[in-house]
Design an enzyme around this catalytic site. Structure first.
Site, PDB file in Angstrom:
ATOM      1  N   SER A 148       0.788  -1.128  -0.018  1.00  0.00           N
ATOM      2  CA  SER A 148      -0.171  -0.071   0.061  1.00  0.00           C
ATOM      3  C   SER A 148       0.970   1.620  -0.110  1.00  0.00           C
ATOM      4  O   SER A 148       1.824   1.378   0.200  1.00  0.00           O
ATOM      5  CB  SER A 148      -0.622  -0.252   1.518  1.00  0.00           C
ATOM      6  OG  SER A 148      -0.100  -0.077   2.412  1.00  0.00           O
ATOM      7  N   ASN A 151      -0.030   7.603   1.202  1.00  0.00           N
ATOM      8  CA  ASN A 151      -1.829   8.729   1.295  1.00  0.00           C
ATOM      9  C   ASN A 151      -2.706   8.057   1.859  1.00  0.00           C
ATOM     10  O   ASN A 151      -3.484   8.851   2.747  1.00  0.00           O
ATOM     11  CB  ASN A 151      -1.661   9.460  -0.159  1.00  0.00           C
ATOM     12  CG  ASN A 151      -2.350   8.076  -0.995  1.00  0.00           C
ATOM     13  OD1 ASN A 151      -2.460   7.160  -0.686  1.00  0.00           O
ATOM     14  ND2 ASN A 151      -3.058   9.095  -1.504  1.00  0.00           N
ATOM     15  N   GLU A 247      -2.866  -0.298  -8.640  1.00  0.00           N
ATOM     16  CA  GLU A 247      -3.642   1.193  -9.100  1.00  0.00           C
ATOM     17  C   GLU A 247      -2.440   1.889  -9.106  1.00  0.00           C
ATOM     18  O   GLU A 247      -2.160   1.763  -7.454  1.00  0.00           O
ATOM     19  CB  GLU A 247      -4.804   1.015  -8.012  1.00  0.00           C
ATOM     20  CG  GLU A 247      -5.723  -0.005  -7.764  1.00  0.00           C
ATOM     21  CD  GLU A 247      -6.934   0.807  -8.888  1.00  0.00           C
ATOM     22  OE1 GLU A 247      -6.513   1.532  -9.286  1.00  0.00           O
ATOM     23  OE2 GLU A 247      -8.174  -0.666  -9.482  1.00  0.00           O
ATOM     24  N   CYS A 281      -4.570   9.641  -5.121  1.00  0.00           N
ATOM     25  CA  CYS A 281      -4.621   9.570  -6.607  1.00  0.00           C
ATOM     26  C   CYS A 281      -5.437   9.756  -7.968  1.00  0.00           C
ATOM     27  O   CYS A 281      -5.446  10.306  -8.687  1.00  0.00           O
ATOM     28  CB  CYS A 281      -4.468   8.038  -6.795  1.00  0.00           C
ATOM     29  SG  CYS A 281      -6.593   7.418  -6.003  1.00  0.00           S
ATOM     30  N   THR A 282      -7.626  10.142  -7.168  1.00  0.00           N
ATOM     31  CA  THR A 282      -7.624  10.959  -7.129  1.00  0.00           C
ATOM     32  C   THR A 282      -7.587  12.182  -7.732  1.00  0.00           C
ATOM     33  O   THR A 282      -9.265  13.019  -7.870  1.00  0.00           O
ATOM     34  CB  THR A 282      -9.092  10.351  -6.839  1.00  0.00           C
ATOM     35  OG1 THR A 282      -8.892  10.016  -5.940  1.00  0.00           O
ATOM     36  CG2 THR A 282      -9.040   8.740  -7.545  1.00  0.00           C
TER      37      THR A 282
HETATM   38  P1  NAP Z   1       4.978   4.666  -3.662  1.00  0.00           P
HETATM   39  O1  NAP Z   1       6.926   4.877  -3.716  1.00  0.00           O
HETATM   40  O2  NAP Z   1       5.580   3.910  -5.598  1.00  0.00           O
HETATM   41  O3  NAP Z   1       5.007   3.406  -2.782  1.00  0.00           O
HETATM   42  C1  NAP Z   1       3.964   2.586  -2.895  1.00  0.00           C
HETATM   43  C2  NAP Z   1       4.649   1.432  -2.413  1.00  0.00           C
HETATM   44  O4  NAP Z   1       5.583   0.806  -3.219  1.00  0.00           O
HETATM   45  C3  NAP Z   1       5.094   1.557  -0.949  1.00  0.00           C
HETATM   46  O5  NAP Z   1       4.564   1.009  -0.222  1.00  0.00           O
HETATM   47  C4  NAP Z   1       6.042   1.291  -0.472  1.00  0.00           C
HETATM   48  O6  NAP Z   1       7.284   1.207   0.565  1.00  0.00           O
HETATM   49  C5  NAP Z   1       6.561   0.078  -2.001  1.00  0.00           C
HETATM   50  N1  NAP Z   1       7.999   0.235  -3.131  1.00  0.00           N
HETATM   51  C6  NAP Z   1       8.748   1.149  -3.728  1.00  0.00           C
HETATM   52  N2  NAP Z   1       9.666   0.571  -4.220  1.00  0.00           N
HETATM   53  C7  NAP Z   1       9.100  -0.848  -4.079  1.00  0.00           C
HETATM   54  C8  NAP Z   1       9.995  -2.297  -4.821  1.00  0.00           C
HETATM   55  N3  NAP Z   1      10.997  -1.990  -5.600  1.00  0.00           N
HETATM   56  N4  NAP Z   1       9.177  -3.257  -4.609  1.00  0.00           N
HETATM   57  C9  NAP Z   1       8.441  -3.501  -3.997  1.00  0.00           C
HETATM   58  N5  NAP Z   1       7.574  -2.340  -3.301  1.00  0.00           N
HETATM   59  C10 NAP Z   1       8.416  -1.773  -2.826  1.00  0.00           C
HETATM   60  O7  NAP Z   1       4.106   5.521  -4.028  1.00  0.00           O
HETATM   61  P2  NAP Z   1       3.318   6.262  -2.867  1.00  0.00           P
HETATM   62  O8  NAP Z   1       4.122   7.166  -2.617  1.00  0.00           O
HETATM   63  O9  NAP Z   1       3.428   5.824  -1.952  1.00  0.00           O
HETATM   64  O10 NAP Z   1       2.077   6.674  -3.589  1.00  0.00           O
HETATM   65  C11 NAP Z   1       1.877   7.798  -4.066  1.00  0.00           C
HETATM   66  C12 NAP Z   1       1.676   6.874  -5.220  1.00  0.00           C
HETATM   67  O11 NAP Z   1       1.033   6.582  -5.279  1.00  0.00           O
HETATM   68  C13 NAP Z   1       0.987   8.352  -6.325  1.00  0.00           C
HETATM   69  O12 NAP Z   1       1.513   8.286  -7.929  1.00  0.00           O
HETATM   70  C14 NAP Z   1      -0.417   7.849  -6.402  1.00  0.00           C
HETATM   71  O13 NAP Z   1      -1.231   8.633  -7.193  1.00  0.00           O
HETATM   72  C15 NAP Z   1      -0.574   6.784  -6.649  1.00  0.00           C
HETATM   73  N6  NAP Z   1      -1.460   5.674  -5.686  1.00  0.00           N
HETATM   74  C16 NAP Z   1      -2.744   5.600  -6.413  1.00  0.00           C
HETATM   75  C17 NAP Z   1      -3.714   5.446  -5.853  1.00  0.00           C
HETATM   76  C18 NAP Z   1      -4.602   4.678  -6.775  1.00  0.00           C
HETATM   77  O14 NAP Z   1      -5.384   3.654  -6.511  1.00  0.00           O
HETATM   78  N7  NAP Z   1      -4.508   4.437  -8.350  1.00  0.00           N
HETATM   79  C19 NAP Z   1      -4.144   5.318  -4.658  1.00  0.00           C
HETATM   80  C20 NAP Z   1      -3.365   6.224  -4.048  1.00  0.00           C
HETATM   81  C21 NAP Z   1      -1.889   6.381  -4.416  1.00  0.00           C
HETATM   82  P3  NAP Z   1       8.308   2.503   0.819  1.00  0.00           P
HETATM   83  O15 NAP Z   1       6.911   3.651   1.079  1.00  0.00           O
HETATM   84  O16 NAP Z   1       8.783   1.305   2.199  1.00  0.00           O
HETATM   85  O17 NAP Z   1       9.382   2.712  -0.326  1.00  0.00           O
HETATM   86  O1  G3P Z   2      -5.004   8.215  -3.428  1.00  0.00           O
HETATM   87  C1  G3P Z   2      -6.475   7.977  -3.070  1.00  0.00           C
HETATM   88  C2  G3P Z   2      -8.327   7.884  -3.175  1.00  0.00           C
HETATM   89  O2  G3P Z   2      -8.635   6.911  -3.428  1.00  0.00           O
HETATM   90  C3  G3P Z   2      -8.534   8.861  -1.796  1.00  0.00           C
HETATM   91  O3  G3P Z   2     -10.382   8.289  -2.129  1.00  0.00           O
HETATM   92  O4  G3P Z   2     -12.449   8.548  -2.748  1.00  0.00           O
HETATM   93  O5  G3P Z   2     -11.231  10.318  -1.997  1.00  0.00           O
HETATM   94  O6  G3P Z   2     -11.623   9.902  -3.934  1.00  0.00           O
HETATM   95  P1  G3P Z   2     -11.135   8.942  -2.728  1.00  0.00           P
END
Ligand code: NAP
Ligand code: G3P
Length: 471
Positions: A148, A151, A247, A281-282
Site C-alpha cells: 500500500s 496517502n 492501482e 490519486c484521484t
Molecule cells: P510508491 O513510492 O510507489 O510506494 C508505494 C508502495 O510501494 C510503498 O509501500 C513502497 O514502500 C513500495 N515500494 C517501493 N519500492 C518497491 C519495490 N521495489 N518493490 C515493491 N514495493 C516497493 O508510492 P507512494 O509515494 O507511497 O504513493 C503515491 C503514489 O501512489 C502516487 O502516484 C499516487 O497517485 C498513487 N496512488 C494510487 C492510488 C490508486 O488507487 N490508483 C491510490 C493512492 C495512491 P516504501 O514506502 O517503503 O518505499
Molecule cells: O489516492 C487515494 C484515493 O483513493 C482517495 O479516495 O474516495 O477520496 O478519491 P477518494
C-alpha cells in the site's frame, strides 16, 4: 515516539536495525518499526503458506467471526489510529478519523458481500449437454501480497486485506515506509482480535531494499499493489506471480464546458484538487477549459483557494506539510518549470520546507511539465484551449487514465464527452473520486491494471472452482 514491530505468524519481530519514521509536520523522527531481513521476509511467506489451507477450510462464517473482532477493535481504537495516521503522514486529524471510519465500513460491507456471493449454477441442457449440471464457486487463490502507499495508509491497506482474508487467502502485507506505524499497529490488533497464526503477516522495511525480495517470493499466488507508476511497472517486471492488480497514479482532468454554474464547479475543483494537499490519486490535477470560461472561472478559484487554511494536521488545516522534502522539491520544480516557460501563479507559490501553499498556475501550456506530470501536491494548472475537441485531445494525450470530471449543464453533451475520455471513471458535475467504495475503481493506460472496489476486489482475490455432475 511510537515503537512498533513487524508481525509474522502472530509474533512481533525484533531486528538489529529499525526503520525511522519521520513526521511530515516538523520532519523529526516520530517512531520506529522493524527493518526486516530477507530471511525474515521469507519466513512470513512460509507462515502464510502453512496457514492457508486451514484458514480456508475454517469456512466463511468462522472467518468473518474472527475478522469482525478485528474490525471492532479498529472502531474502539479509532482515535488512537487517527492520531498515528496524522503523525506519520501529516493528514488532518478529522480526515484521518474519517479514513478510519471509512475503513471499518469497508470491512463490514466486504463481509456482507462475501456472504451474499452465490455460486454460478449452469444447466448443460441450455448448451447442448443435457447430462451436465455445473456449479462454479469462488474460492481463494492462496497466498497474496498487499503493498500500500502512504496517502491512505489504513484505508488502502484494509481495502486489499479484508477481501483477501475473508475469502480464505492468507497475506503478507507491506505498508509504505510512511504508513508503517499504522501498518504495524494493524498487526497488533489482528493478534489481539485472535486471528489465527500465519493468516496476516506485516513486513516492514524500505521498499527499495526489501520490495524486490517480497514480490519475487515463489510462494506468491497474487499481488495487489497501489502506488506510483514507476514502482508498479518495476514490480510487473520482477514479480514471481503475474496475477497482479495495480492501482497507480493519475493526472485527472477537470473539463469545464460552460459557464452556467461556475460557483458549483469551482467548489468541486478546489476540493478535488487540494484535499489532503493534493496527495490523492484521484485529485484533480489539471483544469482544461476555454479562454472565455477561464476568465470567469479563475477569479472564483482564486477566492476559494485563498480561503483554504495552511498549517498543522493537528489543527485540521486544509493544506498541511507534504509527506517529505523530496516530494515538496518535486512540486516546486514543476511550478518553477511552468513559470520559467511563461505561466503565472495566482495564489500560493510560497514554501517553507515541505509546506507548500496552494498554488493555482494559470496559462499553463502543453510545453510545460505541469501539464503532464503528477505533482502529488498543492499545484493546480489551468490549461486554456480553443474548443471542446481540443480539451478531449489534451485530456487523452496523457499517459495516465485514472479518472476525469466534466462540468456542464447539458448532460447529454457531457456524457458524449465522457464517452470519448480515456479514463477508468468520468464524473459529471462532480470531482473525481474513488468512493463510494462499492463502485468499481480502475485506471487505464499507465494508471493501472485490474479493478478494485469491494465486489471487484473479492473477485480479484478468488478464482472459480467448477464441479460438473455428469448424469
Ligand atoms: P510508491 O513510492 O510507489 O510506494 C508505494 C508502495 O510501494 C510503498 O509501500 C513502497 O514502500 C513500495 N515500494 C517501493 N519500492 C518497491 C519495490 N521495489 N518493490 C515493491 N514495493 C516497493 O508510492 P507512494 O509515494 O507511497 O504513493 C503515491 C503514489 O501512489 C502516487 O502516484 C499516487 O497517485 C498513487 N496512488 C494510487 C492510488 C490508486 O488507487 N490508483 C491510490 C493512492 C495512491 P516504501 O514506502 O517503503 O518505499
Ligand atoms: O489516492 C487515494 C484515493 O483513493 C482517495 O479516495 O474516495 O477520496 O478519491 P477518494
Amino acid at each position: 515516539m511510537y515503537k512498533f514491530k513487524a508481525m509474522i505468524n502472530n509474533k512481533f519481530i525484533e531486528t538489529k536495525t529499525q526503520l525511522e519514521i519521520i513526521n511530515p509536520d516538523g520532519l523529526e523522527v516520530c517512531g520506529t518499526v522493524s527493518a526486516l531481513s530477507k530471511e525474515q521476509i521469507n519466513h512470513a511467506f512460509l507462515a502464510a503458506r502453512q496457514a492457508q489451507k486451514r484458514w480456508e477450510k475454517l469456512g466463511l462464517d468462522e472467518r468473518i467471526k474472527s475478522l469482525n473482532r478485528w474490525k471492532e477493535l479498529l472502531l474502539e481504537n479509532k482515535a488512537e489510529l487517527a492520531t498515528i495516521i496524522m503523525t506519520e503522514v501529516g493528514k488532518g486529524y478529522k480526515d484521518a478519523l474519517v479514513e478510519v471510519e471509512r475503513t471499518v465500513e469497508y470491512m463490514a460491507e466486504t463481509f456482507m458481500q462475501a456472504k451474499d456471493l452465490q455460486p454460478l449454477k449452469l444447466d448443460g441442457a441450455k448448451y447442448g449437454a443435457p447430462n451436465k449440471q455445473a456449479t462454479f464457486t469462488r474460492v481463494a487463490k492462496g497466498v497474496g501480497v498487499a503493498i500500500s502507499p502512504f496517502n491512505y495508509p489504513i484505508n488502502l491497506a484494509i481495502s486489499k486485506i479484508a477481501p483477501a482474508l475473508v475469502m480464505g487467502n492468507t497475506l503478507v502485507f507491506k505498508p509504505a515506509t510512511q504508513g508503517s506505524l499504522i501498518g504495524a499497529r494493524l498487526g497488533e490488533l489482528a493478534v489481539e482480535a485472535g486471528i489465527p497464526e500465519g493468516i496476516f503477516n506485516v513486513v516492514t522495511g524500505r521498499g527499495r531494499e526489501i520490495g524486490d525480495e517480497i514480490v519475487k517470493n515463489p510462494e506468491i499466488d497474487f499481488i495487489s499493489f497501489t502506488g506510483s507508476v514507476g514502482v508498479g511497472k518495476h514490480l510487473l517486471e520482477v514479480a514471481s506471480s503475474k496475477d497482479v492488480v495495480l492501482e497507480l497514479g493519475g493526472k485527472d482532468p477537470a473539463i469545464v464546458i460552460d459557464a452556467d454554474n461556475l460557483e458549483k464547479y469551482a467548489n468541486e475543483i478546489v476540493s478535488g484538487a487540494f484535499s489532503y494537499s493534493g496527495q490523492r490519486c484521484t485529485a484533480i490535477k489539471r483544469v482544461l477549459t476555454t479562454n472565455e470560461i477561464a476568465d470567469q472561472l479563475v477569479p472564483l478559484l482564486v477566492k476559494k483557494i485563498n480561503n483554504l487554511t495552511v498549517g498543522k494536521p493537528a489543527d485540521n488545516a486544509d493544506i498541511t506539510p507534504l509527506i517529505d522534502l523530496k516530494s515538496a522539491d518535486f512540486v516546486w520544480e514543476l511550478i518553477a518549470d511552468a513559470k520559467a516557460k511563461g505561466a503565472i501563479t495566482l495564489t500560493g507559490d510560497s514554501r517553507v520546507a515541505n509546506l507548500i501553499t496552494p498554488t493555482l498556475v494559470d496559462h499553463v501550456t502543453t510545453e510545460m511539465r505541469l501539464a503532464w506530470e503528477e505533482p502529488f501536491g498543492p499545484a493546480l494548472p489551468i490549461i486554456r484551449l480553443n474548443s471542446i475537441e481540443e480539451m478531449i485531445k489534451v485530456a487523452n494525450a496523457s499517459n495516465f487514465g485514472l479518472q476525469a470530471s466534466v462540468y456542464g449543464t447539458n448532460i447529454d453533451q457531457a456524457i458524449e464527452i465522457a464517452q470519448q475520455i480515456e479514463a477508468g471513471t468520468i464524473n459529471i458535475n462532480g470531482k473525481s473520486q474513488r468512493g463510494p467504495d462499492q463502485f468499481p475503481f480502475l485506471g487505464v493506460k499507465d494508471s493501472g491494471f485490474g479493478t478494485q472496489g469491494i465486489g471487484e476486489t473479492i473477485l480479484s482475490v478468488t478464482r472459480y472452482k467448477g464441479i460438473v455432475i455428469n448424469n
